[in-house]
Design a protein around this motif. Sequence first.
Motif, PDB file in Angstrom:
ATOM      1  N   PRO A 178     -58.206 121.333  82.700  1.00 15.23           N
ATOM      2  CA  PRO A 178     -57.074 122.252  82.469  1.00 15.23           C
ATOM      3  C   PRO A 178     -56.306 122.603  83.736  1.00 15.23           C
ATOM      4  O   PRO A 178     -55.118 122.911  83.658  1.00 15.23           O
ATOM      5  CB  PRO A 178     -57.744 123.490  81.862  1.00 15.23           C
ATOM      6  CG  PRO A 178     -59.190 123.359  82.158  1.00 15.23           C
ATOM      7  CD  PRO A 178     -59.489 121.907  82.253  1.00 15.23           C
ATOM      8  N   ASP A 179     -56.965 122.542  84.898  1.00 12.36           N
ATOM      9  CA  ASP A 179     -56.281 122.879  86.142  1.00 12.36           C
ATOM     10  C   ASP A 179     -55.742 121.651  86.869  1.00 12.36           C
ATOM     11  O   ASP A 179     -55.292 121.736  88.014  1.00 12.36           O
ATOM     12  CB  ASP A 179     -57.227 123.653  87.082  1.00 12.36           C
ATOM     13  CG  ASP A 179     -58.491 122.860  87.418  1.00 12.36           C
ATOM     14  OD1 ASP A 179     -58.708 121.793  86.798  1.00 12.36           O
ATOM     15  OD2 ASP A 179     -59.255 123.317  88.282  1.00 12.36           O
ATOM     16  N   HIS A 180     -55.759 120.497  86.214  1.00 11.27           N
ATOM     17  CA  HIS A 180     -55.234 119.282  86.839  1.00 11.27           C
ATOM     18  C   HIS A 180     -53.722 119.423  87.020  1.00 11.27           C
ATOM     19  O   HIS A 180     -53.030 119.945  86.133  1.00 11.27           O
ATOM     20  CB  HIS A 180     -55.546 118.071  85.952  1.00 11.27           C
ATOM     21  CG  HIS A 180     -55.346 116.748  86.634  1.00 11.27           C
ATOM     22  ND1 HIS A 180     -54.106 116.194  86.825  1.00 11.27           N
ATOM     23  CD2 HIS A 180     -56.246 115.873  87.175  1.00 11.27           C
ATOM     24  CE1 HIS A 180     -54.239 115.023  87.441  1.00 11.27           C
ATOM     25  NE2 HIS A 180     -55.538 114.816  87.661  1.00 11.27           N
ATOM     26  N   PRO A 181     -53.168 118.987  88.162  1.00 10.16           N
ATOM     27  CA  PRO A 181     -51.719 119.156  88.389  1.00 10.16           C
ATOM     28  C   PRO A 181     -50.837 118.456  87.366  1.00 10.16           C
ATOM     29  O   PRO A 181     -49.658 118.814  87.226  1.00 10.16           O
ATOM     30  CB  PRO A 181     -51.516 118.571  89.793  1.00 10.16           C
ATOM     31  CG  PRO A 181     -52.753 117.801  90.108  1.00 10.16           C
ATOM     32  CD  PRO A 181     -53.855 118.422  89.326  1.00 10.16           C
ATOM     33  N   LEU A 182     -51.363 117.474  86.637  1.00  9.66           N
ATOM     34  CA  LEU A 182     -50.564 116.764  85.640  1.00  9.66           C
ATOM     35  C   LEU A 182     -50.837 117.233  84.216  1.00  9.66           C
ATOM     36  O   LEU A 182     -50.284 116.687  83.262  1.00  9.66           O
ATOM     37  CB  LEU A 182     -50.835 115.250  85.731  1.00  9.66           C
ATOM     38  CG  LEU A 182     -50.518 114.578  87.067  1.00  9.66           C
ATOM     39  CD1 LEU A 182     -50.873 113.097  87.010  1.00  9.66           C
ATOM     40  CD2 LEU A 182     -49.048 114.761  87.436  1.00  9.66           C
ATOM     41  N   ALA A 183     -51.670 118.259  84.055  1.00  8.90           N
ATOM     42  CA  ALA A 183     -52.081 118.688  82.717  1.00  8.90           C
ATOM     43  C   ALA A 183     -50.926 119.226  81.884  1.00  8.90           C
ATOM     44  O   ALA A 183     -50.982 119.199  80.654  1.00  8.90           O
ATOM     45  CB  ALA A 183     -53.188 119.731  82.821  1.00  8.90           C
ATOM     46  N   VAL A 235     -64.995 116.236  81.206  1.00  8.97           N
ATOM     47  CA  VAL A 235     -63.615 116.188  81.705  1.00  8.97           C
ATOM     48  C   VAL A 235     -63.196 117.548  82.242  1.00  8.97           C
ATOM     49  O   VAL A 235     -62.649 117.665  83.345  1.00  8.97           O
ATOM     50  CB  VAL A 235     -62.656 115.716  80.593  1.00  8.97           C
ATOM     51  CG1 VAL A 235     -61.196 115.907  81.038  1.00  8.97           C
ATOM     52  CG2 VAL A 235     -62.907 114.265  80.234  1.00  8.97           C
ATOM     53  N   ARG A 236     -63.465 118.591  81.468  1.00  5.11           N
ATOM     54  CA  ARG A 236     -63.064 119.939  81.883  1.00  5.11           C
ATOM     55  C   ARG A 236     -63.706 120.336  83.205  1.00  5.11           C
ATOM     56  O   ARG A 236     -63.106 121.054  84.005  1.00  5.11           O
ATOM     57  CB  ARG A 236     -63.448 120.951  80.802  1.00  5.11           C
ATOM     58  CG  ARG A 236     -62.687 120.809  79.491  1.00  5.11           C
ATOM     59  CD  ARG A 236     -63.069 121.924  78.523  1.00  5.11           C
ATOM     60  NE  ARG A 236     -62.621 121.632  77.167  1.00  5.11           N
ATOM     61  CZ  ARG A 236     -63.430 121.379  76.140  1.00  5.11           C
ATOM     62  NH1 ARG A 236     -64.745 121.383  76.311  1.00  5.11           N
ATOM     63  NH2 ARG A 236     -62.933 121.123  74.955  1.00  5.11           N
ATOM     64  N   ALA A 237     -64.936 119.860  83.434  1.00  6.05           N
ATOM     65  CA  ALA A 237     -65.649 120.213  84.669  1.00  6.05           C
ATOM     66  C   ALA A 237     -65.250 119.343  85.849  1.00  6.05           C
ATOM     67  O   ALA A 237     -65.753 119.548  86.963  1.00  6.05           O
ATOM     68  CB  ALA A 237     -67.153 120.112  84.441  1.00  6.05           C
ATOM     69  N   GLY A 238     -64.361 118.374  85.622  1.00  5.13           N
ATOM     70  CA  GLY A 238     -63.849 117.586  86.733  1.00  5.13           C
ATOM     71  C   GLY A 238     -64.622 116.327  87.064  1.00  5.13           C
ATOM     72  O   GLY A 238     -64.452 115.767  88.148  1.00  5.13           O
ATOM     73  N   HIS A 239     -65.462 115.851  86.134  1.00  3.11           N
ATOM     74  CA  HIS A 239     -66.248 114.646  86.418  1.00  3.11           C
ATOM     75  C   HIS A 239     -65.422 113.363  86.283  1.00  3.11           C
ATOM     76  O   HIS A 239     -65.869 112.307  86.726  1.00  3.11           O
ATOM     77  CB  HIS A 239     -67.452 114.568  85.487  1.00  3.11           C
ATOM     78  CG  HIS A 239     -68.465 115.638  85.745  1.00  3.11           C
ATOM     79  ND1 HIS A 239     -69.324 115.598  86.815  1.00  3.11           N
ATOM     80  CD2 HIS A 239     -68.743 116.788  85.076  1.00  3.11           C
ATOM     81  CE1 HIS A 239     -70.102 116.661  86.804  1.00  3.11           C
ATOM     82  NE2 HIS A 239     -69.771 117.404  85.753  1.00  3.11           N
ATOM     83  N   GLY A 240     -64.257 113.435  85.677  1.00  2.00           N
ATOM     84  CA  GLY A 240     -63.414 112.256  85.522  1.00  2.00           C
ATOM     85  C   GLY A 240     -62.495 112.392  84.325  1.00  2.00           C
ATOM     86  O   GLY A 240     -62.672 113.265  83.479  1.00  2.00           O
ATOM     87  N   LEU A 241     -61.507 111.509  84.276  1.00  2.00           N
ATOM     88  CA  LEU A 241     -60.554 111.490  83.166  1.00  2.00           C
ATOM     89  C   LEU A 241     -61.028 110.488  82.114  1.00  2.00           C
ATOM     90  O   LEU A 241     -61.905 109.675  82.358  1.00  2.00           O
ATOM     91  CB  LEU A 241     -59.166 111.081  83.670  1.00  2.00           C
ATOM     92  CG  LEU A 241     -58.636 111.766  84.934  1.00  2.00           C
ATOM     93  CD1 LEU A 241     -57.226 111.276  85.234  1.00  2.00           C
ATOM     94  CD2 LEU A 241     -58.680 113.268  84.791  1.00  2.00           C
ATOM     95  N   THR A 242     -60.416 110.528  80.942  1.00  2.00           N
ATOM     96  CA  THR A 242     -60.702 109.529  79.923  1.00  2.00           C
ATOM     97  C   THR A 242     -59.544 109.476  78.931  1.00  2.00           C
ATOM     98  O   THR A 242     -58.669 110.351  78.929  1.00  2.00           O
ATOM     99  CB  THR A 242     -62.034 109.836  79.193  1.00  2.00           C
ATOM    100  OG1 THR A 242     -62.436 108.682  78.452  1.00  2.00           O
ATOM    101  CG2 THR A 242     -61.902 111.023  78.245  1.00  2.00           C
ATOM    102  N   LEU A 243     -59.562 108.450  78.103  1.00  2.00           N
ATOM    103  CA  LEU A 243     -58.602 108.326  77.009  1.00  2.00           C
ATOM    104  C   LEU A 243     -59.324 108.622  75.698  1.00  2.00           C
ATOM    105  O   LEU A 243     -60.450 108.175  75.484  1.00  2.00           O
ATOM    106  CB  LEU A 243     -58.021 106.906  76.952  1.00  2.00           C
ATOM    107  CG  LEU A 243     -57.129 106.463  78.103  1.00  2.00           C
ATOM    108  CD1 LEU A 243     -56.679 105.016  77.883  1.00  2.00           C
ATOM    109  CD2 LEU A 243     -55.914 107.371  78.238  1.00  2.00           C
TER     110      LEU A 243
END
Length: 289
Positions: A178-183, A235-243
């Motif tokens: 949620p805090d990702h700059p592109l979210a 994902v929310r905890a920042g371990h990586g992105l996914t589709l």
Amino acid sequence: MDPRLLRTLISVARWESFSGAAEELGYTQSAVSQQIAALEAELGLPLLRRRPVRLTEAGARLLEHAGPLLLRIEAARADVRRAAAAPAHRLTIAASPLAVTPSVAGRLARARAAQPRLHVELKTAGRDGAATEVAAGRAELGLADGITAPSDPLRLPDTGPMTALGIAEEELVVALPPDHPLAGRSGLRLADLADAAWLQTSSCPLERLRQLVGDGFRHGLAYAGDDVHTVLNLVRAGHGLTLLPASVGEGVPLLGPRLVHRVELLHGALPGGPAAQVRDALAARPEAG
């Protein structure tokens, strides 16, 4: 080539032990040794080094063929039995984790409503596992999902004669913390995220992304499970992105390249009856979702 000998080779290679294979297969250790010796005599090549137990190069090559060969034999038996089987009022469906989309679940509900006496068991399997379960006769129908270009079939293992029909395609979203700059974006392109860390999951394998898009997609955390809530928490905890398919509901729409989440219905020969009717209902009308 005797399938029994191939099974023994697979077991010895897995355990790296004649005694471990004997315990798994219910043989004596000397019987396992004799079976490996018989296989080596048939091929005229050593397949295993004995101390310690390791595959030779020839053994490793044979092992690559052994699993698919045994599956094809099992699939042939199951296919013959299916063709001669009487219609039953029990149906097993093997589905990969994200294959039962809202659209597919709705079609299955309508099929069950039309056959109230039909007992349906839905069990989870990996994408390749869904095909294997159907080929081996442990499930009448399979549902496999994956990421692909629109209308492109999934890459499934060679299990012998099997029908694979696309029954649903939907858009993909990029799951971000949620805090990702592109979210907050209204859409994203994968090229903008190729340098980011990505989760390695069964539903979004990094090698598949690289095949479809190109280099990049740095390995973050590998998750070997199939629970989508766990994926989202990672994902929310920042371990990586996914589709993920858009119906999961969390993520930024993927704008490019043009990729979709595809679901395919898998089946072998089906006698007329409940299983064939459910197949027809699931395949009735491909639609989004």
